[in-house]
Design a protein around this motif. Sequence first.
Motif: not given
Lengths: 267, 267
Positions: A146, A149-150, A153, A155, A158, A160
């Motif tokens: 993951l 993709p984080l 994106e 992020w 954050r 999450a």
Amino acid sequence: MSGKPIGVFDSGIGGLTVAKEIMELLPGESIVYLGDTARVPYGSKSPETITRYAFEGLNFLLSKDVKLVVIACNTVSATCLKELQENSNVPVIGVIDPGAKAAVRATREKKVGVIGTERTVKSGAYESAIKNMDGNIKILSKACPLFVPLVEEGWLDREATYLTIAEYLMPLKREGIDTLVLGCTHYPLLKPAISRVLGEGIKLVDCAKETAVVVKNTLEDSGLISRRIPAEGIIHKYYVTDNTEKFREIGEMFLKRKIEHIEKVRL
Amino acid sequence: MSGKPIGVFDSGIGGLTVAKEIMELLPGESIVYLGDTARVPYGSKSPETITRYAFEGLNFLLSKDVKLVVIACNTVSATCLKELQENSNVPVIGVIDPGAKAAVRATREKKVGVIGTERTVKSGAYESAIKNMDGNIKILSKACPLFVPLVEEGWLDREATYLTIAEYLMPLKREGIDTLVLGCTHYPLLKPAISRVLGEGIKLVDCAKETAVVVKNTLEDSGLISRRIPAEGIIHKYYVTDNTEKFREIGEMFLKRKIEHIEKVRL
């Protein structure tokens, strides 16, 4: 010969973290970067498919008359570096050995964590490299699919993201690692977030920085290092297999500089 | 002719949610599934690259003598469905129109949310389809690129997943949507988690189910529906462009049945 560019290959955009370190350490060198953005990511693909794509990438860079090739992608380095080296007439440098060396230097408790894509972790490439240097080091690996993709994106800070990091990495901390190898080119962008979750006690090894040092040493040892900056300045060129706009946009965030010469190609 | 199989094309594994609904609704039909797992995901790639890959997939399925092709991938359906239809001698069905129709039927407040990959959302395909049916419906779209990796990681019920869902979808809820189109084949697996975050008041539209109904109607209208089950039983075949093991493993979770006939091919 020393005026020729350095080739950098990656499955996509992440290899720009390696390109950035080379640019900073070797400001007299020009780079030809190839990102296989039409087929990214490689990390969950099979060794056969990765090897086929990697040879297409290597051959493209060789056709650009580079003096040395850096395989900036951990997944490719872990899967088929030796085959690429055996089939190239210029030096081919991966990111695994430099990262492994730095980890061996850094660990005091002889407990090292290694994180990367599914394929990198499955390959056991970091384990073998580290064990070859010091058989007493205990290695704990964890695939973190993951994280890429984080990062893509954006992020980086954050809730999450912190939870995802904790989910993957707290078990390694509980096992007592004192060093963590960031075995994927995207991960340096998560350094502040990972440090926040794990605390200051765990040293993070950034393979991009370590690889740039090996590139410099290799060029110096073989007399290939560029001694002067050409009158027209240094020109870096970027080739991608999917559209150039998205690469330029995210790429400038990775590189912290402008991407000017970019072209879409088919491998 | 009616004894021929139905072709299902997807960028990877997600289209199995559509295949599953077809198998349940039409137990007398056999399926030839093609997943382009070597080049997945398509969602962040350019329209030109996606179109090129989609034609390679279509032509492969046509070579398998199918009577109808389902483009199970939202990204491909949103990008080049019409071009695929114009270049096929059998019916080609996408997932956008069935999903849009269901959303129009479901909404009372005439406020519909649409989520999908970056490419699907950018294409505006759901908006156009919904607006064509009812110009008074207000549509709010949101790309959710982290949902596919969360599903593939199997994180269907984790705190990080709920936070990610909230981050993406609470703004749509605050805007007052009463219907949400799950515009990506992976998303049905997140239905329970999305319901938990958004609450019961928002209807989730599952395009896979809606598409299976359109397949059934199309086959019946054109007299192509299979009227009898062959003596040897129904055999579904799966073709993938990367290794078969991982597809089989995750695929059986999507399909809730065994994957027996599977083969690796090159497009």
